[in-house]
Write a protein that holds these residues in place. Structure first.
Motif, PDB file in Angstrom:
ATOM      1  N   LEU A 163       0.456  -1.243  -0.014  1.00 10.24           N
ATOM      2  CA  LEU A 163       0.174  -0.268  -0.495  1.00 10.24           C
ATOM      3  C   LEU A 163       1.042   1.671   0.037  1.00 10.24           C
ATOM      4  O   LEU A 163       0.749   2.158  -0.793  1.00 10.24           O
ATOM      5  N   GLU A 207     -11.841   6.322   8.205  1.00  9.88           N
ATOM      6  CA  GLU A 207     -11.908   5.032   7.662  1.00  9.88           C
ATOM      7  C   GLU A 207     -13.753   4.765   8.654  1.00  9.88           C
ATOM      8  O   GLU A 207     -14.434   3.936   7.773  1.00  9.88           O
ATOM      9  N   TRP A 264     -12.568   2.142   4.337  1.00  8.76           N
ATOM     10  CA  TRP A 264     -11.294   1.756   4.123  1.00  8.76           C
ATOM     11  C   TRP A 264     -10.987   1.875   3.113  1.00  8.76           C
ATOM     12  O   TRP A 264      -9.220   2.156   2.993  1.00  8.76           O
ATOM     13  N   GLU A 265     -11.040   1.940   1.937  1.00  7.59           N
ATOM     14  CA  GLU A 265     -10.721   2.616   0.921  1.00  7.59           C
ATOM     15  C   GLU A 265     -10.067   3.891   0.868  1.00  7.59           C
ATOM     16  O   GLU A 265      -8.752   3.699  -0.165  1.00  7.59           O
ATOM     17  N   ASP A 303      -7.076   3.949   2.293  1.00 11.46           N
ATOM     18  CA  ASP A 303      -5.803   3.598   2.275  1.00 11.46           C
ATOM     19  C   ASP A 303      -5.357   4.293   1.186  1.00 11.46           C
ATOM     20  O   ASP A 303      -4.152   4.863   0.999  1.00 11.46           O
ATOM     21  N   GLU A 327      -1.464   6.170   1.268  1.00  7.96           N
ATOM     22  CA  GLU A 327      -1.266   6.580   0.292  1.00  7.96           C
ATOM     23  C   GLU A 327       0.128   7.801   0.609  1.00  7.96           C
ATOM     24  O   GLU A 327       1.260   8.374  -0.276  1.00  7.96           O
ATOM     25  N   HIS A 365      -0.534  -2.322   5.950  1.00  9.54           N
ATOM     26  CA  HIS A 365      -1.736  -1.514   5.517  1.00  9.54           C
ATOM     27  C   HIS A 365      -1.810  -1.232   6.254  1.00  9.54           C
ATOM     28  O   HIS A 365      -2.540  -0.543   6.971  1.00  9.54           O
TER      29      HIS A 365
END
Length: 337
Positions: free
Chosen positions: A11, A48, A53-54, A57, A61, A87
């Motif tokens: 990730l 989150e 969660w996307e 994520d 990044e 992650h």
């Protein structure tokens, strides 16, 4: 230290702590010391919860990219930045001082944290918006390892990580205590203001309403995300919500023209407040008020919730779902309402 061949998190593209220890072993043994920095992004869990969660994520990044660039340009350029686990949202930095160079001091870390916070906030705001950037607060804990050959290096490092994590939590707790005091002062003095954000009709290009957005007057309360997060943690959410609703309705007469609507965000949790009633809102013309259900918290009892909505509808208030598709505002929830 050479990190080119280390296994990396898919990730953030950063190496993990477990995969890095062997690569720094000889350097730590030769130098005899290691500084461990632990970066605590505790409020990321809130993102989150709200967006899924996307979203987190994608935010991790962005954060990793910003941190990597910042470290490369700083005094700690030869240090190793990592994630605690694959992650994960915990970041760790190993700093092995060069020979005859003092290790990073507390003052150095304070300066680094301030500049790092600015960099992360700038990049997160550019990529994810102001509301998400407001939750990108960084707390940095420090622990100094003096190598002891009698103790396995892995255990020395993991103990140092726990100490650094605890130090970061302590800093966060002090910061929260200060903000809680500011929130109490804000509630006592009713020191918030409302930004009336115009909503434009795509068909006519005309303003058909305004969304009421609450802001604290005090600098620490300027972000509504932070203000409401502190209120939620300290069981003051009802008091803050009451103040925001009252201020929003008070300004209707100065901001709304004939035929225009006031859009006001209300969380489902607010409907459990006994003081939140049709009378409490006190709008002279309820048909001009649209209550936007934010659904940042889940609706636990739909039948009871619909009863509460009906009481407001019977008085003339309207309803909408804010940010449909985000948080708990999915199609199932909309259908149930």
């Amino acid at each position: 230290m050479d990190s080119r061949n280390l296994p990396r998190d898919s990730l953030t593209h950063l190496p993990t702590v477990a995969g890095t220890i062997d690569s720094v072993r000889k350097d730590v043994q030769a130098r005899g010391e290691l500084v461990v920095l632990y970066f605590n992004f505790d409020r990321y869990a809130k993102i989150e919860d709200i967006y899924g969660w996307e979203k987190l994520d994608a935010l991790l990044e962005t954060t990793a990219t910003a941190m990597r660039a910042f470290v490369k340009e700083s005094k700690l350029a030869l240090s190793q930045l990592m994630v605690a686990n694959p992650h994960d949202d915990d970041f760790v930095l190993f700093h092995i001082p060069a020979k005859d160079v003092s290790a990073a001091s507390e003052e150095d870390i304070t300066e680094l944290t301030f500049r790092l916070q600015e960099r992360i906030t700038r990049d997160v705001e550019a990529g994810h918006g102001e509301s998400v950037a407001a939750l990108a607060e960084t707390y940095v804990g420090r622990s100094h390892v003096y190598y002891n050959p009698k103790i396995r290096l892995e255990r020395q490092i993991y103990r140092a990580m726990r100490e650094a994590a605890a130090a970061s939590k302590s800093l966060e707790a002090r910061e929260i205590a200060i903000k809680l005091s500011d929130l109490r002062d804000t509630l006592r003095a009713r020191s918030i203001y409302i930004d009336y954000h115009p909503i434009i009709s795509a068909d006519t290009g005309k303003v058909f309403g305004y969304e009421a957005l609450a802001r604290g007057i005090m600098r620490s309360m300027r972000s509504p995300e932070v203000m409401f997060d502190i209120a939620s943690q300290s069981d003051l959410i009802w008091e803050l919500s009451r103040l925001c609703r009252s201020k929003a309705v008070e300004g209707m007469k100065d901001h709304l023209s004939e035929g225009q609507l006031l859009f006001m965000n209300v969380d489902p949790h607010d409907f459990t407040d006994p003081a939140f009633t049709e009378a409490e809102l006190g709008a002279s013309d309820p048909s001009k008020v649209v209550i936007e259900i934010t659904e940042r918290t889940a609706i636990k009892d739909y039948p009871k919730f619909r009863e509460r909505l009906k009481a407001f509808r019977d008085m003339g208030y309207r309803f909408a779902v804010d940010d449909a598709g985000s948080g708990y505002a999915g199609l199932g929830s909309i259908a149930n309402l």
